[in-house]
Design a protein around this motif. Structure first.
Motif, PDB file in Angstrom:
ATOM      1  N   THR A  23       0.849  -1.182   0.000  1.00  0.00           N
ATOM      2  CA  THR A  23       0.000   0.000   0.000  1.00  0.00           C
ATOM      3  C   THR A  23       0.890   1.239   0.000  1.00  0.00           C
ATOM      4  O   THR A  23       2.083   1.167   0.314  1.00  0.00           O
ATOM      5  CB  THR A  23      -0.907   0.038   1.251  1.00  0.00           C
ATOM      6  OG1 THR A  23      -0.071   0.132   2.415  1.00  0.00           O
ATOM      7  CG2 THR A  23      -1.784  -1.192   1.326  1.00  0.00           C
ATOM      8  N   SER A  53       0.728   3.676   2.081  1.00  0.00           N
ATOM      9  CA  SER A  53       1.140   3.952   3.460  1.00  0.00           C
ATOM     10  C   SER A  53       2.349   3.106   3.861  1.00  0.00           C
ATOM     11  O   SER A  53       3.253   3.598   4.550  1.00  0.00           O
ATOM     12  CB  SER A  53      -0.021   3.708   4.422  1.00  0.00           C
ATOM     13  OG  SER A  53      -0.507   2.388   4.324  1.00  0.00           O
ATOM     14  N   GLN A  54       2.375   1.864   3.448  1.00  0.00           N
ATOM     15  CA  GLN A  54       3.513   0.996   3.760  1.00  0.00           C
ATOM     16  C   GLN A  54       4.789   1.500   3.087  1.00  0.00           C
ATOM     17  O   GLN A  54       5.861   1.504   3.692  1.00  0.00           O
ATOM     18  CB  GLN A  54       3.218  -0.437   3.312  1.00  0.00           C
ATOM     19  CG  GLN A  54       2.165  -1.136   4.144  1.00  0.00           C
ATOM     20  CD  GLN A  54       1.724  -2.457   3.546  1.00  0.00           C
ATOM     21  OE1 GLN A  54       1.812  -2.680   2.342  1.00  0.00           O
ATOM     22  NE2 GLN A  54       1.240  -3.357   4.399  1.00  0.00           N
ATOM     23  N   LEU A  92     -13.343   0.432  12.010  1.00  0.00           N
ATOM     24  CA  LEU A  92     -11.972   0.142  11.605  1.00  0.00           C
ATOM     25  C   LEU A  92     -11.004   0.196  12.783  1.00  0.00           C
ATOM     26  O   LEU A  92     -11.253   0.882  13.778  1.00  0.00           O
ATOM     27  CB  LEU A  92     -11.522   1.148  10.542  1.00  0.00           C
ATOM     28  CG  LEU A  92     -12.360   1.186   9.257  1.00  0.00           C
ATOM     29  CD1 LEU A  92     -11.849   2.277   8.323  1.00  0.00           C
ATOM     30  CD2 LEU A  92     -12.356  -0.166   8.553  1.00  0.00           C
ATOM     31  N   ASP A  93      -9.921  -0.529  12.647  1.00  0.00           N
ATOM     32  CA  ASP A  93      -8.880  -0.513  13.664  1.00  0.00           C
ATOM     33  C   ASP A  93      -8.143   0.819  13.655  1.00  0.00           C
ATOM     34  O   ASP A  93      -7.961   1.433  12.598  1.00  0.00           O
ATOM     35  CB  ASP A  93      -7.855  -1.630  13.417  1.00  0.00           C
ATOM     36  CG  ASP A  93      -8.448  -3.011  13.685  1.00  0.00           C
ATOM     37  OD1 ASP A  93      -9.448  -3.088  14.412  1.00  0.00           O
ATOM     38  OD2 ASP A  93      -7.900  -3.994  13.149  1.00  0.00           O
ATOM     39  N   ARG A 128      -5.018   1.305  13.989  1.00  0.00           N
ATOM     40  CA  ARG A 128      -3.792   1.212  13.209  1.00  0.00           C
ATOM     41  C   ARG A 128      -4.034   1.527  11.722  1.00  0.00           C
ATOM     42  O   ARG A 128      -3.220   2.193  11.085  1.00  0.00           O
ATOM     43  CB  ARG A 128      -3.155  -0.174  13.342  1.00  0.00           C
ATOM     44  CG  ARG A 128      -1.845  -0.273  12.564  1.00  0.00           C
ATOM     45  CD  ARG A 128      -1.077  -1.545  12.795  1.00  0.00           C
ATOM     46  NE  ARG A 128       0.152  -1.540  11.994  1.00  0.00           N
ATOM     47  CZ  ARG A 128       1.264  -0.927  12.338  1.00  0.00           C
ATOM     48  NH1 ARG A 128       1.329  -0.289  13.503  1.00  0.00           N
ATOM     49  NH2 ARG A 128       2.317  -0.941  11.541  1.00  0.00           N
ATOM     50  N   ASP A 129      -5.153   1.047  11.193  1.00  0.00           N
ATOM     51  CA  ASP A 129      -5.449   1.319   9.781  1.00  0.00           C
ATOM     52  C   ASP A 129      -5.605   2.819   9.533  1.00  0.00           C
ATOM     53  O   ASP A 129      -5.154   3.343   8.510  1.00  0.00           O
ATOM     54  CB  ASP A 129      -6.735   0.592   9.369  1.00  0.00           C
ATOM     55  CG  ASP A 129      -6.577  -0.916   9.364  1.00  0.00           C
ATOM     56  OD1 ASP A 129      -5.435  -1.391   9.162  1.00  0.00           O
ATOM     57  OD2 ASP A 129      -7.578  -1.623   9.576  1.00  0.00           O
ATOM     58  N   MET A 171      -2.201   4.531   9.780  1.00  0.00           N
ATOM     59  CA  MET A 171      -1.433   4.253   8.557  1.00  0.00           C
ATOM     60  C   MET A 171      -1.938   5.094   7.380  1.00  0.00           C
ATOM     61  O   MET A 171      -1.148   5.555   6.545  1.00  0.00           O
ATOM     62  CB  MET A 171      -1.508   2.764   8.216  1.00  0.00           C
ATOM     63  CG  MET A 171      -0.686   1.865   9.125  1.00  0.00           C
ATOM     64  SD  MET A 171       1.109   2.227   9.065  1.00  0.00           S
ATOM     65  CE  MET A 171       1.496   1.717   7.376  1.00  0.00           C
ATOM     66  N   SER A 172      -3.241   5.316   7.323  1.00  0.00           N
ATOM     67  CA  SER A 172      -3.778   6.113   6.215  1.00  0.00           C
ATOM     68  C   SER A 172      -3.269   7.548   6.252  1.00  0.00           C
ATOM     69  O   SER A 172      -3.243   8.237   5.227  1.00  0.00           O
ATOM     70  CB  SER A 172      -5.314   6.097   6.232  1.00  0.00           C
ATOM     71  OG  SER A 172      -5.834   6.886   7.276  1.00  0.00           O
ATOM     72  N   GLU A 230      -7.617   4.409   0.167  1.00  0.00           N
ATOM     73  CA  GLU A 230      -6.817   3.295   0.673  1.00  0.00           C
ATOM     74  C   GLU A 230      -7.500   2.639   1.867  1.00  0.00           C
ATOM     75  O   GLU A 230      -7.528   1.412   1.983  1.00  0.00           O
ATOM     76  CB  GLU A 230      -5.414   3.760   1.062  1.00  0.00           C
ATOM     77  CG  GLU A 230      -4.546   2.604   1.590  1.00  0.00           C
ATOM     78  CD  GLU A 230      -3.120   3.014   1.910  1.00  0.00           C
ATOM     79  OE1 GLU A 230      -2.405   3.436   0.980  1.00  0.00           O
ATOM     80  OE2 GLU A 230      -2.731   2.916   3.091  1.00  0.00           O
ATOM     81  N   LEU A 231      -8.071   3.448   2.738  1.00  0.00           N
ATOM     82  CA  LEU A 231      -8.729   2.939   3.942  1.00  0.00           C
ATOM     83  C   LEU A 231      -9.901   2.027   3.583  1.00  0.00           C
ATOM     84  O   LEU A 231     -10.204   1.064   4.304  1.00  0.00           O
ATOM     85  CB  LEU A 231      -9.212   4.116   4.787  1.00  0.00           C
ATOM     86  CG  LEU A 231      -9.453   3.911   6.282  1.00  0.00           C
ATOM     87  CD1 LEU A 231      -8.243   3.290   6.970  1.00  0.00           C
ATOM     88  CD2 LEU A 231      -9.798   5.248   6.927  1.00  0.00           C
TER      89      LEU A 231
END
Length: 292
Positions: free
Chosen positions: A20, A22-23, A137-138, A140-141, A144-145, A186-187
């Motif tokens: 992704t 974000s990664q 949603l978590d 962390r997600d 990261m977004s 992305e989310l």
């Protein structure tokens, strides 16, 4: 070449590495700053926590800015959502509540995250926190977004501007909308290419928006433009997630925004000399606050 100068390069990198956006950004920043990814994630999470708190702070029904021009709108919008009187449903209504809340918190000297600026601070948190709540949603997600949003913000800053004084409000609320649209995409499970189209669509929708703060304060019309900005972010994300593409690539849209900003007269770029700031009511309000 840095991935923060081209949306196309960013997308190609993500696709090539099968990650992704974000990664890719977290990995790249960790290498560039020579810090562990966990440390950078922790810093970004702190920004997320400030965003979340600024929503809570801004919903206070009694909060008013020093100028007296703003305060209480987020609370009114929240009541409308709770009473079921909104036209577009709960999700959209809650996004408007949060955009107004963070912007009003800023006007009242509260702590906010300038994402990318104080004048556009309500758009990104409103978009992400609303979807987080709606979809369960978590955390962390969502954190990261924010890395995804930051990448698009850096590309816009490097190729155009995120300053109202330089490019008008299209550079502030426009950039924030584009960042939020990409992050939302992305989310919601969209591809890197979809995120790029979401960015382009959102930015196209707000090209040419002037920066004309009444009395030179980041209140009128800035706060309500944050509500517009989060709506625009959802438009960009929804269209992109449906497979609708921007005919003009994101990189070209960003260049167009810069050119438009360069052509814009100084009276429409944060000087409070033109646009809404030059209306009779705005002039009266300015005198009311600062005197003759």
């Amino acid at each position: 070449m840095s991935i923060y100068y081209s949306v196309q390069d960013l997308i190609e990198t993500a696709e090539r590495e099968k990650k992704t956006i974000s990664q890719i950004v977290l990995q790249d920043q960790a290498a560039e700053l020579q810090k562990p990814e966990s440390a950078l994630y922790k810093t970004m999470r702190e920004s997320y926590l400030v965003m979340r708190q600024s929503v809570v702070d801004g919903i206070d029904p009694d909060m008013r800015s020093v100028s007296g021009l703003s305060g209480g709108s987020a609370y009114k919008m929240k009541r409308a959502v709770e009473n079921g009187t909104t036209l577009c449903g709960r999700v959209f209504g809650c996004a408007l509540v949060r955009a107004l809340a963070v912007s009003e918190s800023n006007a009242c000297m509260g702590k906010i995250v300038a994402a990318p600026t104080a004048g556009s601070c309500g758009i990104l948190p409103a978009a992400l926190l609303t979807v987080m709540e709606d979809r369960g949603l978590d955390e962390r997600d969502v954190v990261m977004s924010l890395f995804t949003a930051s990448a698009f913000g850096m590309i816009i800053a490097n190729n155009a501007s995120i300053s109202g004084a330089q490019g008008g409000c299209q550079a502030e609320c426009g950039s924030a909308s584009a960042m939020a649209a990409a992050a939302l995409t992305e989310l919601a499970g969209g591809t890197p290419k979809m995120a790029a189209h979401a960015c382009a669509i959102a930015l196209k929708n707000i090209l040419g928006l002037v920066c004309d703060p009444v009395a030179g304060l980041v209140e009128i019309p800035c706060i309500k433009r944050n509500a517009l900005g989060v709506a625009n972010a959802f438009v960009g994300a929804e269209l992109a997630l449906a497979g609708i593409e921007s005919a003009i690539p994101a990189d070209e849209v960003i260049v167009a925004m810069k050119r438009i900003g360069d052509m814009m007269p100084g009276s429409l770029k944060e000087t409070a000399e033109g646009g809404l700031a030059g209306t009779p009511t705005a002039i009266r309000l300015k005198k009311q606050i600062f005197g003759e």
